[in-house]
Design a protein around this motif. Structure first.
Motif, PDB file in Angstrom:
ATOM      1  N   SER A  54       0.825  -1.215   0.000  1.00 31.14           N
ATOM      2  CA  SER A  54       0.000   0.000   0.000  1.00 31.14           C
ATOM      3  C   SER A  54       0.853   1.257   0.000  1.00 31.14           C
ATOM      4  O   SER A  54       0.535   2.241  -0.665  1.00 31.14           O
ATOM      5  CB  SER A  54      -0.920   0.021   1.225  1.00 31.14           C
ATOM      6  OG  SER A  54      -1.866  -1.002   1.138  1.00 31.14           O
ATOM      7  N   GLN A 109      -7.336  -2.889   7.474  1.00 34.80           N
ATOM      8  CA  GLN A 109      -7.773  -1.711   6.728  1.00 34.80           C
ATOM      9  C   GLN A 109      -6.572  -0.979   6.162  1.00 34.80           C
ATOM     10  O   GLN A 109      -5.772  -0.445   6.897  1.00 34.80           O
ATOM     11  CB  GLN A 109      -8.517  -0.730   7.624  1.00 34.80           C
ATOM     12  CG  GLN A 109      -9.640  -1.327   8.386  1.00 34.80           C
ATOM     13  CD  GLN A 109      -9.414  -1.129   9.860  1.00 34.80           C
ATOM     14  OE1 GLN A 109      -8.884  -1.997  10.536  1.00 34.80           O
ATOM     15  NE2 GLN A 109      -9.812   0.007  10.372  1.00 34.80           N
ATOM     16  N   GLN A 150      -6.998   1.404   3.708  1.00 35.29           N
ATOM     17  CA  GLN A 150      -7.415   2.695   3.185  1.00 35.29           C
ATOM     18  C   GLN A 150      -6.722   3.863   3.911  1.00 35.29           C
ATOM     19  O   GLN A 150      -6.147   4.735   3.258  1.00 35.29           O
ATOM     20  CB  GLN A 150      -8.947   2.809   3.231  1.00 35.29           C
ATOM     21  CG  GLN A 150      -9.507   4.046   2.549  1.00 35.29           C
ATOM     22  CD  GLN A 150      -8.997   4.225   1.116  1.00 35.29           C
ATOM     23  OE1 GLN A 150      -8.756   3.256   0.411  1.00 35.29           O
ATOM     24  NE2 GLN A 150      -8.780   5.472   0.722  1.00 35.29           N
ATOM     25  N   ARG A 179      -3.107   4.015   2.836  1.00 30.34           N
ATOM     26  CA  ARG A 179      -2.944   4.550   1.472  1.00 30.34           C
ATOM     27  C   ARG A 179      -3.139   6.056   1.461  1.00 30.34           C
ATOM     28  O   ARG A 179      -2.385   6.785   0.813  1.00 30.34           O
ATOM     29  CB  ARG A 179      -3.972   3.894   0.531  1.00 30.34           C
ATOM     30  CG  ARG A 179      -3.619   2.462   0.150  1.00 30.34           C
ATOM     31  CD  ARG A 179      -4.454   1.974  -1.030  1.00 30.34           C
ATOM     32  NE  ARG A 179      -5.874   1.871  -0.708  1.00 30.34           N
ATOM     33  CZ  ARG A 179      -6.449   0.784  -0.199  1.00 30.34           C
ATOM     34  NH1 ARG A 179      -5.733  -0.298   0.063  1.00 30.34           N
ATOM     35  NH2 ARG A 179      -7.736   0.761   0.060  1.00 30.34           N
ATOM     36  N   ALA A 181     -15.108   0.817   9.787  1.00 30.72           N
ATOM     37  CA  ALA A 181     -14.093   1.126   8.781  1.00 30.72           C
ATOM     38  C   ALA A 181     -13.667  -0.144   8.051  1.00 30.72           C
ATOM     39  O   ALA A 181     -13.539  -0.162   6.826  1.00 30.72           O
ATOM     40  CB  ALA A 181     -12.892   1.786   9.454  1.00 30.72           C
ATOM     41  N   GLU A 182     -13.474  -1.206   8.828  1.00 32.53           N
ATOM     42  CA  GLU A 182     -13.042  -2.452   8.205  1.00 32.53           C
ATOM     43  C   GLU A 182     -14.115  -2.962   7.241  1.00 32.53           C
ATOM     44  O   GLU A 182     -13.832  -3.426   6.152  1.00 32.53           O
ATOM     45  CB  GLU A 182     -12.735  -3.503   9.288  1.00 32.53           C
ATOM     46  CG  GLU A 182     -12.361  -4.847   8.684  1.00 32.53           C
ATOM     47  CD  GLU A 182     -11.170  -5.524   9.363  1.00 32.53           C
ATOM     48  OE1 GLU A 182     -10.786  -5.087  10.444  1.00 32.53           O
ATOM     49  OE2 GLU A 182     -10.656  -6.482   8.771  1.00 32.53           O
ATOM     50  N   ARG A 209     -16.337  -1.184   5.612  1.00 33.96           N
ATOM     51  CA  ARG A 209     -16.363  -0.385   4.378  1.00 33.96           C
ATOM     52  C   ARG A 209     -15.184  -0.730   3.472  1.00 33.96           C
ATOM     53  O   ARG A 209     -15.325  -0.819   2.262  1.00 33.96           O
ATOM     54  CB  ARG A 209     -16.350   1.111   4.719  1.00 33.96           C
ATOM     55  CG  ARG A 209     -17.692   1.600   5.252  1.00 33.96           C
ATOM     56  CD  ARG A 209     -17.709   3.125   5.358  1.00 33.96           C
ATOM     57  NE  ARG A 209     -16.736   3.620   6.301  1.00 33.96           N
ATOM     58  CZ  ARG A 209     -16.946   3.731   7.620  1.00 33.96           C
ATOM     59  NH1 ARG A 209     -18.104   3.370   8.136  1.00 33.96           N
ATOM     60  NH2 ARG A 209     -16.005   4.184   8.423  1.00 33.96           N
ATOM     61  N   ASP A 210     -14.023  -0.952   4.109  1.00 33.99           N
ATOM     62  CA  ASP A 210     -12.828  -1.317   3.358  1.00 33.99           C
ATOM     63  C   ASP A 210     -13.059  -2.608   2.577  1.00 33.99           C
ATOM     64  O   ASP A 210     -12.717  -2.713   1.405  1.00 33.99           O
ATOM     65  CB  ASP A 210     -11.664  -1.500   4.342  1.00 33.99           C
ATOM     66  CG  ASP A 210     -10.359  -0.959   3.783  1.00 33.99           C
ATOM     67  OD1 ASP A 210     -10.416   0.084   3.100  1.00 33.99           O
ATOM     68  OD2 ASP A 210      -9.313  -1.578   4.030  1.00 33.99           O
ATOM     69  N   ARG A 211     -13.673  -3.572   3.260  1.00 34.80           N
ATOM     70  CA  ARG A 211     -13.921  -4.872   2.604  1.00 34.80           C
ATOM     71  C   ARG A 211     -14.932  -4.731   1.476  1.00 34.80           C
ATOM     72  O   ARG A 211     -14.786  -5.369   0.434  1.00 34.80           O
ATOM     73  CB  ARG A 211     -14.448  -5.883   3.633  1.00 34.80           C
ATOM     74  CG  ARG A 211     -13.495  -6.164   4.753  1.00 34.80           C
ATOM     75  CD  ARG A 211     -12.368  -7.042   4.282  1.00 34.80           C
ATOM     76  NE  ARG A 211     -11.375  -7.163   5.334  1.00 34.80           N
ATOM     77  CZ  ARG A 211     -10.302  -7.926   5.256  1.00 34.80           C
ATOM     78  NH1 ARG A 211     -10.070  -8.609   4.165  1.00 34.80           N
ATOM     79  NH2 ARG A 211      -9.460  -7.985   6.247  1.00 34.80           N
ATOM     80  N   ALA A 217     -15.408  -2.119  -0.268  1.00 36.24           N
ATOM     81  CA  ALA A 217     -14.722  -1.426  -1.352  1.00 36.24           C
ATOM     82  C   ALA A 217     -13.841  -2.391  -2.139  1.00 36.24           C
ATOM     83  O   ALA A 217     -13.617  -2.213  -3.325  1.00 36.24           O
ATOM     84  CB  ALA A 217     -13.894  -0.275  -0.796  1.00 36.24           C
ATOM     85  N   LEU A 218     -13.332  -3.427  -1.460  1.00 34.72           N
ATOM     86  CA  LEU A 218     -12.484  -4.406  -2.141  1.00 34.72           C
ATOM     87  C   LEU A 218     -13.315  -5.404  -2.937  1.00 34.72           C
ATOM     88  O   LEU A 218     -12.782  -6.310  -3.548  1.00 34.72           O
ATOM     89  CB  LEU A 218     -11.644  -5.170  -1.112  1.00 34.72           C
ATOM     90  CG  LEU A 218     -10.482  -4.381  -0.481  1.00 34.72           C
ATOM     91  CD1 LEU A 218      -9.859  -5.177   0.643  1.00 34.72           C
ATOM     92  CD2 LEU A 218      -9.442  -4.038  -1.538  1.00 34.72           C
TER      93      LEU A 218
END
Lengths: 389, 426, 442
Positions: free
Chosen positions: A256, A368, A370, A373, B332-333, B335-337, B339-340
């Protein structure tokens, strides 16, 4: 598949194998072989090698190991590496390991050495103390005596004497390996697009589980192959990553950072691979040579005391200069006492030189990317803006 | 007859259980804990004692035809009677509140409007408790509130007063009323309810009379739960919820050795000996990761109901590895997943596994899983969580009998009642 | 021998008398005397050394006529006076992680806020940082951080860890060499006083005398009821011997006073003194592992004595030396004795030795249970305590309990949570003691 890709694929497979099949096979291939596990940041691997053993780096379980029982031993405010290491132990993934070495890095790993004695009584567990006094007559003589004790332990375990000649030979073998490691680092600092950090990381990890001779051959092979391969060069900023000398960041974190626009041109991921900065003397008294190298010619890290205040953080500035970096990323494991207590002092040293930095924390199983990054991307952009201004 | 009562004052609901001398459950009661533990405690106990009376009635009527129908009519009558009492109380309280500066010049209009509203509430009452009528909730606040809102605006308009004035009166009054514990003897109220059913045939009247005539003595009461320190009980009549939970699980499943309770606020692993006494326990550490609340956050984050999470997770084809059981980071995790490109149900399955993994580590701290294993708490109702738990227990501890009781919400109160019994007997 | 000192002004709701014994008054004088000397050090032209409690070299420091300032004690004092919270936030504001030790942050925050001591006077900058790196990794970083702040001379004494559970000759000689070649020369240079080994011998002899009485006091808890609380009360008893007074005549006197007071309680069959006066009947005897929480020290103590729980032995009272297992400072071999002292401190012992020690306490003090107060700041203590818990339960068959708090971070003390666990724990012991009453199943 290109030759580089093939090497990296082999490293990746070794990295992902939480059963350490390669090391198991090595041990079974000949009678009398021993495997000695060690934790970060440093152990004198030459002693293990001279005992006819394999030094196996145990760097936690990464982000693919589900920690079920290991969590039962630690409170929520303790880092993850000891939990996943215990998980590796209680799930028999380390059942072929004859001895475990726990270096003097912090109180958590220190206490784990005693826990290991209780939990795995058949394994020889040893706390490896290193001197914080750097005079040969004081710290040196203590360390030579510690090395001597370790030498006796390993000799008993292997059922063979560890002669000075064998040790000198092992020192030479590791000198060669360290020279190649330094070469890989230097190559990456010059051509970061030809040696992406994830690849370099995997190469270094391979050194944790392979016999050193095999690892050296692999490094040579990689240097040769990657130099000849054309790869696109990106307009990335160049950074040093520091603070991850024990619990390792997930590979996705390293990727990342680079994807976000930062070439990693130096790091402290596996210090043991290049702890001694130049060749250890391969003649004379080998224990004295190892001690001398530790005291006077080794890298610095948070676990090591810096007696001279004016030199505090100097190594990081030198790393930045040597690698041509434009900034520093402090990436420390959550709850890592050494890294986090050290950080403000290093940051002060950088600020005094006008070297930009950012900081974040991770766990070996962080999911995470994000935020990483985003931060690394912003950092890369701002470095460019500053240098343009 | 002697009765032994256990009351569990939880942070959201208060539960009561009544036992007889043979430690058989006579009745259970549950209510929302409100701000007032004292009332919650009285209401739950009242409900449990009512349940106990019905158990006695059912016992007396055993073998008599149509007893179920009769008992359900009687209960409806009782509820109606109670409801009407509450309506009277609410009306009186509303009238009391409709005074002061704000109401100057509107007294008559407000009085008229209230008169009309409460007349409507009474008129609707029979229908509300008619056979087969569906009520969304049995809490008085919900029943009366819904009707009040339904007819209030029209009544206000008709009387020429502002609806806001009426609402203001209602809001003040309902808090007082619901914090007043139910008045009067259960037996008296049952007699009145019986009166509503008309003349009973001799075959029913005699056993019913005998059951109603049984004198219930509150021999001993033990309190437990987070609110226990505020209970008006002597210290020796208070037990920690861990002890009660362990004993309660033992009462439900006498073979219980290990208990896991995952509630909204905490996770407990309890080891009990063959007599139900706690040998060891562990709770989640200071970090609330992996409690029921974690799933609550996830549900909020995904904008779905908490009860929908389990079924959704059951549709997963694979389980995404979720590394953070930190409630704060869960969103957050997630949303991250997403998004992946991970599928929603696969992520949710992963979240369920994550919460159970935390529970496994707390279990391990407490001494592991022994046969039999009893799982309680809100999360025990979540099929996806139960599935993961079964899987992990089998992998780590082999074949173990796993008990899950649909009434597990009463586990603590049951244990408390059992302690009440022990205290009185020994 | 007891004096009652009212803690609230007359007219407060319920005037509460705190009973202070002669020994407490003596200690109070000693501590305030040391702070007064520190605060006037600059005017008096006296030199100051900062050092840590575990493995501290007070007898040696005294040889150079320098004052001893202990950052940990300052942090504790600030914790008990409810000032630490603000100091910690100050340090975090300045870039220190929320993950790390709050002693360090409370100390650095205090310095940033003007370095005022517990009585509001400015503490002097140290002339020497004497880093006794004993049993705690964080000490090393703490002193590097202080050095960064003060720019003063630093002497490092690296005390090796007892990884294999024993003190080797090589370890002793390493420490002695550092004393000779690193610590003593720097102390001489900073103080301008020549080292006199006979002075050290005299100091060590006084230490040993005080240690003898101190051990007697600790062992008094073997009686039933115990006349002392060996954790909450013990924290006061270790004060002089763990800090700037070991080796002084004051400390000798203090322990004589204390011993006489405890002997009297013992003879009268009395239990411990608490902030609320004499404790009620002894119902539970506990061994406690881990440092206390300082910000809610009294509330925490009350949760125990209200339920009749008394601590009969604790490991925290061994962080500055384990005297009850036989160690004494020895004037006959002064430097070796200091080395052995440093090497033997509780957190410098490996996990198996720590567990063995606790097991011994459980048996010798006839404890009903084992309680761990797990401290977020202190990995040296905390990492591995859950294994310790299992081991002690397995070996003794006695129930163990686990609670969590922090040293001086008020954000990390949750009274409801801790009380809930303690109550459950005591009731569990009670139930188990009452015997196994058969429930319906049986």
């Amino acid at each position: 598949m290109s030759h580089v890709a093939a090497i990296v694929a082999r490293c990746q497979a070794l990295f992902e194998d939480l059963n350490f099949t390669a090391a198991r096979e090595w041990k079974e291939a000949a009678p009398g072989r021993i495997v000695v596990g060690f934790m970060p940041f440093y152990v004198p691997r030459e002693l293990i090698h001279a005992a006819g053993g394999l030094a196996l780096g145990v760097l936690g379980g990464g982000d693919q190991l589900e920690v079920i029982q290991g969590d039962a031993y630690y409170q929520s405010y303790i880092c993850r590496i000891p939990r996943s290491t215990i998980e590796l132990g209680v799930t028999s993934r380390l059942d072929f390991v004859d001895a475990m070495l726990f270096p003097s890095i912090c109180d958590v790993i220190r206490n784990l050495s005693g826990m290991w004695k209780i939990m795995f009584p058949k394994v020889k567990s040893r706390y490896v103390d290193v001197p914080q006094n750097f005079s040969d007559a004081v710290g040196g003589s203590f360390y030579v005596s510690e090395l001597g004790e370790l030498r006796d332990i390993l000799a008993r375990l292997a059922g063979r004497e560890i002669t000075d000649d064998a040790l000198r030979n092992s020192i030479a073998v590791y000198n060669e390996n360290r020279a190649l490691v330094r070469e890989v680092y230097a190559f990456r600092a010059r051509f970061p697009w030809k040696a992406p950090s994830a690849e370099v990381y995997l190469l270094m990890r391979a050194g944790m589980v392979l016999p050193v001779e095999e690892h050296s051959a692999m490094l040579r092979d990689y240097l040769d192959a990657t130099a000849r391969e054309e790869r696109p060069r990106r307009d990335n900023s160049r950074v040093v990553v520091t603070g991850a000398f024990c619990e390792q960041p997930p590979l996705s974190l390293i990727k990342s950072i680079e994807l976000a626009g930062c070439y990693i041109v130096d790091d402290d991921f596996m210090l043991v691979n290049r702890w001694e900065k130049s060749d250890v003397a391969a003649d004379g008294d080998p224990l004295a040579a190892l001690s001398h190298a530790y005291l006077h010619d080794s890298l610095e890290t948070a676990a090591k005391y810096q007696p001279d205040q004016s030199k505090k953080g100097q190594w990081l500035i030198e790393a930045v200069q040597r690698s041509g970096a434009e900034g520093v990323i402090f990436a420390s494991a959550s709850f890592c006492d050494p890294a986090l207590l050290e950080r403000p002092m290093l940051q002060r040293a950088l600020a005094a030189r006008g070297i930009p930095y950012i900081a974040f924390k991770f766990a070996e199983n962080s999911g995470q990317m994000q935020p990483i990054r985003e931060q690394a991307g912003t950092f890369a952009d701002s470095i460019k803006l500053w240098s343009a201004a | 007859m002697k009765s032994f009562i256990g009351i569990d004052l939880g942070s959201t609901t208060t539960k009561a259980v009544v036992l007889d001398e043979n430690q058989d459950v006579l009745g259970r009661g549950i209510t929302n804990s409100r701000a007032n533990y004292d009332t919650a405690c009285k209401v739950a106990k009242y409900e449990a004692l009512l349940g106990a009376r019905f158990t006695l009635l059912a016992r007396a009527l055993q073998g008599i035809a149509n007893q179920d129908e009769f008992l359900s009519a009687l209960e409806r009558g009782f509820r109606l009677d109670l409801f009407l009492d509450h309506v009277d109380d609410l009306e009186a309280t509303c009238r009391e509140k409709a005074s002061g500066e704000r109401f100057k010049g509107h007294e008559d209009g407000v009085a008229t409007a209230l008169g009309n509203i409460f007349a409507a509430l009474r008129a609707d009452a029979d229908e509300l408790f008619a056979p087969g009528a569906r009520r969304k909730s049995d809490f008085f606040r919900d029943l009366a509130g819904a009707r009040f809102m339904a007819v209030g605006e029209a009544a206000a308009n008709a009387a020429g007063v502002s609806y806001d004035l009426l609402l203001n009166v209602y809001d003040k009054a309902i808090i007082e009323v619901e914090n007043r514990p139910p008045q009067g003897e259960i037996a008296d109220r049952l007699s009145r309810a019986l009166g509503r059913l008309g003349e009973l045939p001799e075959s029913l009247a005699i056993p019913v009379r005998s059951a109603l005539d049984i004198e219930m003595e509150e021999t001993s009461v033990v309190g437990t739960g987070y609110g226990r320190v505020t209970l008006p009980f002597a210290k020796e009549n208070i037990r920690s919820e861990i002890l009660c939970h362990g004993l309660g699980a033992h009462m439900m499943y006498p073979g219980t050795s290990t208990v896991l309770d995952i509630g909204g606020q905490d996770t407990k692993a309890i080891q009990v000996d063959p007599t139900g006494i706690v040998e060891n326990f562990q709770m989640n550490d200071r970090c609330a990761a992996g409690c029921g609340r974690y799933l609550g956050y996830i549900a909020d984050e995904m904008n779905i109901g908490l009860h929908e999470l389990g079924p959704l997770a059951m549709q997963a084809t694979r389980t995404v590895r979720i590394n953070s059981t930190c409630t704060v980071f869960a969103g957050a995790e997630l949303r991250d997943r997403l998004a992946l490109g991970e599928k929603r149900e696969d992520i949710i399955a992963g979240l369920h596994r994550a919460i159970i993994l935390r529970a496994m580590s707390i279990l391990s701290r407490s001494g592991g899983v022994r046969d039999q294993f009893t799982f309680t708490g809100g999360v025990a109702k979540n099929e996806a969580a139960v599935k993961e738990l079964r899987l992990l227990i089998r992998e780590n501890y082999g074949e173990v009998t796993i008990n899950i009781n649909p009434d597990s919400i009463y586990t603590g109160a049951l244990g408390a009642a059992c302690f009440a019994h022990r205290a009185a007997i020994h | 021998m007891s004096t009652a000192i009212p803690t609230r002004p007359a007219g407060a709701a319920k005037p509460q008398a705190v009973v202070k014994d002669g020994s407490m008054l003596k200690q109070k004088e000693m501590i305030s005397g040391n702070y007064a000397r520190l605060e006037s050090a600059v005017t008096d032209g006296r030199k100051v050394v900062s050092t840590f409690v575990p493995g501290n070299l007070n007898e040696l420091i005294m040889c150079f006529d320098v004052l001893n300032n202990l950052p940990e004690i300052n942090a504790i004092q600030n914790g008990m006076r409810k000032k630490s919270g603000g100091y910690i936030m100050e340090a975090e504001k300045r870039g220190h992680s929320e993950d790390v030790c709050t002693y360090v942050k409370a100390d650095l925050g205090m310095i940033e806020k003007g370095n005022l001591g517990p009585d509001g006077q400015k503490l002097p900058d140290p002339n020497l940082l004497l880093l006794s790196y004993t049993g705690c990794f964080t000490f090393m970083k703490w002193f590097e951080l202080l050095r960064d702040r003060y720019n003063c001379e630093t002497a490092m004494l690296h005390v090796p860890y007892q990884g294999d559970g024993q003190i080797t000759q090589s370890m002793i000689s390493y420490v002695v060499k550092q004393l000779r070649e690193e610590v003593i020369p720097k102390m001489e240079r900073v103080s301008g006083v020549k080292f006199d080994i006979d002075r050290l011998r005299e100091n060590l002899a006084r230490s040993a005398r005080a240690e003898e009485d101190f051990v007697w006091v600790l062992n008094s808890a073997k009686s039933k009821p115990s006349p002392i609380d060996a954790y909450f009360g013990g924290v006061y008893y270790i004060g002089p011997i763990f800090t700037a007074f070991r080796g002084t005549e004051d400390a000798v006197e203090y322990y004589q006073l204390l011993r006489a007071e405890i002997a009297e309680r013992l003879a009268n069959g009395q239990g411990p003194v608490t902030p609320n006066g004499d404790m009620g009947p002894e119902r539970y005897r506990l061994v406690v592992e881990g440092p206390p929480n300082w910000t809610s020290f009294r509330d925490f103590w009350k949760m125990l004595y209200d339920d009749g729980a008394v601590v009969v032995a604790s490991t925290y009272t061994k962080v500055g030396g384990i005297y009850d297992q036989g160690f004494r400072h020895d004037p006959a071999k002064p430097l070796e004795s200091l080395a052995e002292y440093c090497l033997g401190c509780y957190t410098n012992r490996n996990m198996p030795s720590r567990i063995d020690l606790i097991e011994r306490y459980m048996n010798e003090f006839e404890a009903d249970g084992f309680l761990i107060n797990s401290i977020k700041s202190c990995n040296s203590f905390s990492a591995g305590q859950l294994l310790m818990l299992r081991e002690i339960e397995r070996r003794t068959g006695k129930p163990a309990a686990f609670i969590e708090s922090d040293l001086v971070d008020p954000r990390y003390f949750s009274p409801a949570n801790i009380k809930n666990r303690l109550e459950s724990y005591f009731q569990m012991i009670e139930q188990r003691r009452a015997g196994h009453v058969p429930a319906r199943a049986a």
